[in-house]
Enzyme design. Structure first.
Site, short mmCIF file in Angstrom:
data_model
loop_
_atom_site.label_atom_id
_atom_site.label_comp_id
_atom_site.label_asym_id
_atom_site.label_seq_id
_atom_site.Cartn_x
_atom_site.Cartn_y
_atom_site.Cartn_z
N ARG A 116 0.81 -1.22 0.00
CA ARG A 116 0.00 0.00 0.00
C ARG A 116 0.84 1.27 0.00
NH1 ARG A 116 -4.27 -1.18 4.73
NH2 ARG A 116 -2.72 -2.72 5.35
N THR A 158 2.85 -13.13 11.47
CA THR A 158 3.80 -12.83 12.53
C THR A 158 4.32 -14.10 13.21
OG1 THR A 158 1.93 -12.53 14.03
CG2 THR A 158 2.84 -10.55 12.99
N TYR A 192 37.04 24.05 -12.86
CA TYR A 192 36.83 22.80 -13.60
C TYR A 192 37.33 22.97 -15.03
CZ TYR A 192 34.28 18.70 -15.38
OH TYR A 192 33.93 17.50 -15.95
#
Length: 461
Positions: A14, A88, A392
């Site tokens: 869900r 469980t 860079y």
């Protein structure tokens, strides 16, 4: 001796996510991390996590979290595979070969119930030991118990029966005392009956609650605040628990002397540390391992993540991540500090300034419209508007070093790798490509040319 077992095998369909449910985050930690955190005030002999769906992700996440927190002080995590999720009871059956002969108690927690307080766990364990129960279960009285198993007890809180919601009659559903899904068992007693569990229910699952009828005594302990036992099954539940957690966190800091202006618009992870007399303005968000020292004022409209802010700092409409700001400095508006930037004391980092992996000395000003990446600046440096460190080259990043007392004119470009000495002045509009010694003026631009009477030719029609 106490072993804990965390049920973390389910997918959580869900949630509408490929991520295992227990790895969704709440307040800067995953759900399962929070469950483990709730056990940190009891003495633990073993920690077992029952995993199933995408178990490798759950393992990686927990191992990484353990390596970066005080969780390392506890026994190492043990992972138990539950290849099929059949309830469980079936999950706890997977512990039989791992806890064979274990003489102590087993605390069972759900990986998707993240709001349990450590005090609640301590109370549950205390009652369990005091009465020498075979099992002790955490219960709560909910205003709306729909979806939860009901717990039926006598006047001494001894459990007589636990019935899952789907299996309750209409009369039984009027009982609002529910099973929170948190249990403490005397493991030798549970170990004897676990192999005999049956799946005699509509879901064809093995319920851990079915063991209650074969154990004695079994006692219920009511949680004081039922919100602690709220589980998460979908995104709405996650949002609800987030609101509850935020209320807890903000109440804590308000009581500790922190001012929150419009608390409903502020979010604070519970990994954040604040000192008294900090002021948090509206629309500000504090995340991760962030600390803010006394008399600092943060916001409005700021995000600070995994950063350390010193005393008497102001941060206005800015983003700071993985960085350090020393005392009495001013940040913003609209500044961005990232990539382990370090700002000294009494600095000003102003409008639309971005710093990345930059170390800024005390009393340095970068007032507006500049980018400094991979740079080290000394003390009392002044950076003019529009200054850029060109760090860079298309493949690698390079360092820029600027000595103390140096002044960089507006709209200058420092092409790294480059070093400027102390007390250097760079003329506005310069493109500096070579090393500059101390006490120099640098002018690196074309001479201005003016041609009187010149204008663009009209285009041919």
């Amino acid at each position: 001796m106490i072993a804990i077992a965390i049920l973390a095998a389910g997918r959580g369909t869900r949630m509408k996510s490929d991520l295992p449910k227990v790895l969704h985050e709440l307040g800067g930690r995953t759900l399962v991390e929070r469950v483990l955190q709730s056990c940190q005030e009891i003495e633990i002999s073993r920690r077992l996590v029952i995993v199933g769906y995408r178990s490798e992700l759950v393992k990686e996440s927990l191992i990484e979290a353990q390596e970066t927190t005080k969780d390392r002080e506890f026994p190492p995590l043990e992972f138990v595979e539950q290849t099929e999720q059949l309830g469980t009871g079936h999950a706890i059956q997977q512990l039989l070969p791992h806890l064979e002969g274990f003489p102590g108690d087993l605390l069972v927690l759900n990986g998707d119930v993240p709001l349990l307080r450590a005090e609640t766990i301590k109370q549950l364990m205390a009652v369990h030991k005091q009465h020498q129960n075979s099992a002790t279960i955490l219960t709560a009285n909910l205003p709306d118990p729909q979806g939860y198993g009901r717990v039926f007890t006598d006047s001494q809180n001894l459990v007589q029966q636990i019935i899952e919601d789907r299996d309750c009659t209409q009369a039984q559903k009027q009982n609002h005392r529910i099973n929170a899904g948190v249990y403490c068992f005397h493991w030798p007693d549970l170990e004897k009956i676990l192999p005999d569990l049956k799946a005699d229910n509509d879901q064809k699952e093995y319920y851990l609650t079915d063991t209650v009828s074969s154990l004695s005594p079994v006692m219920a302990v009511d949680v004081e605040d039922y919100q602690e036992i709220l589980g998460i099954n979908d995104r709405k539940h996650l949002a609800t628990t987030s609101d509850i957690l935020q209320t807890r966190i903000k109440d804590k800091w308000l009581r500790a002397g922190v001012t929150l202006i419009d608390p409903h618009s502020i979010t604070i992870d519970d990994t954040v540390e604040l000192q008294a007399d900090v002021v948090i303005e509206p629309q500000t968000h504090l995340r991760g391992k962030t600390s803010i020292a006394s008399r600092s004022r943060i916001g409005p409209g700021s995000l600070i993540e995994n950063s350390q802010i010193g005393e008497n700092v102001t941060v206005l409409y800015s983003v700071i991540s993985d960085s350090i700001v020393a005392e009495n400095s001013r940040i913003g508006p609209y500044a961005h500090l990232r990539g382990h930037a370090q700002i000294g004391a009494n600095c000003r980092i102003g409008n639309f300034v971005e710093l990345k992996n930059a170390q800024i000395g005390d009393r340095t000003n970068i007032a507006h419209l500049s980018y400094l990446g991979d740079a080290t600046l000394g003390e009392k440096v002044n950076i003019g508007a529009g200054t850029i460190t060109a760090n860079y080259d298309g493949k690698n990043k390079h360092k820029t070093q600027i000595g103390s007392g140096t002044k960089i004119g507006s709209n200058s470009v420092l092409v790294a790798p480059i070093t400027l000495g102390e007390n250097v002045t760079v003329a506005a509009g310069s493109v500096v490509t070579e090393e500059v010694p101390n006490d120099c003026l640098v002018i690196a631009r074309s001479r201005q040319v003016v041609k009187p009477g010149w204008k663009l030719k009209e285009p041919e029609k």
